[in-house]
Scaffold this active site. Structure first.
Site: not given
Ligand code: THU
Length: 162
Positions: A66, A75, A77, A114
């Site tokens: 982040e 993310c 993935e 996501c």
């Molecule tokens: N996040 C992921 O790493 N992968 C996903 O598929 C969904 C969301 C992360 C993004 C952010 O850092 C945190 O989860 C909250 O959304």
């Protein structure tokens, strides 16, 4: 007036726990879990880990990263597949395991990737002309299995449309 009705189906297999996974997939999930523990998620406190198994046997992991400028983060993935593709551009991605949930409380249901990550994963699936098998879970309990990315992204947008 004649209209066509189209039905798109997504199929999943649910395992009761990661202990029921085939041994190499369980181990992939454990790699994802280790990566999850190193996520940098001070703003959401939602930790995600991903691990990919490449055709050459390499396991590449990633976690969410982040940033104070929120959209600059990425993310788990995408961290994993972008690294895999940058280091081993011609190696097929066979499987991906994902584990996700809030930092300080258990998540009992599978948490799916996501939309942006599905789009990115779909591109690699098309490029390699071979399905990417996906296993995803919360921090505990059931693991969902999808035989491909296309299965979880109906009506995907592809480069062919450009
Ligand atoms: N996040 C992921 O790493 N992968 C996903 O598929 C969904 C969301 C992360 C993004 C952010 O850092 C945190 O989860 C909250 O959304």
């Amino acid at each position: 007036m004649q209209v066509k009705k189209i039905n798109l189906n997504s199929e999943f297999v649910l395992y009761n726990s990661k202990n029921e996974l085939p041994p190499e997939v369980k181990s992939l999930m454990e790699s994802a879990e280790k990566a999850r523990n190193k996520a940098y998620a001070p703003y959401s406190n939602f930790l995600v880990g991903a691990a990919v198994h490449l055709e050459n046997g390499k396991i590449i992991t990633g976690n969410n990263q982040e940033n104070a400028a929120y959209p600059s983060g990425i993310c788990a993935e995408r961290t994993a597949v972008f690294y895999a593709s940058s280091k081993y551009p011609n190696q097929k991605i066979l499987q991906m395991a994902i584990i996700a949930g809030p930092k300080n409380k258990p998540a009992f249901s599978p948490i799916s990737p996501c939309g942006a990550c599905r789009q990115v994963l779909a591109e690699y699936e098309i490029k390699q002309n071979n399905p990417i098998e996906l296993y995803f879970m919360g921090t505990e309990g059931e693991v969902a299995y999808s035989k491909s990315i296309k299965n979880i992204l109906p009506l995907l947008y592809t480069g062919k449309m450009l």
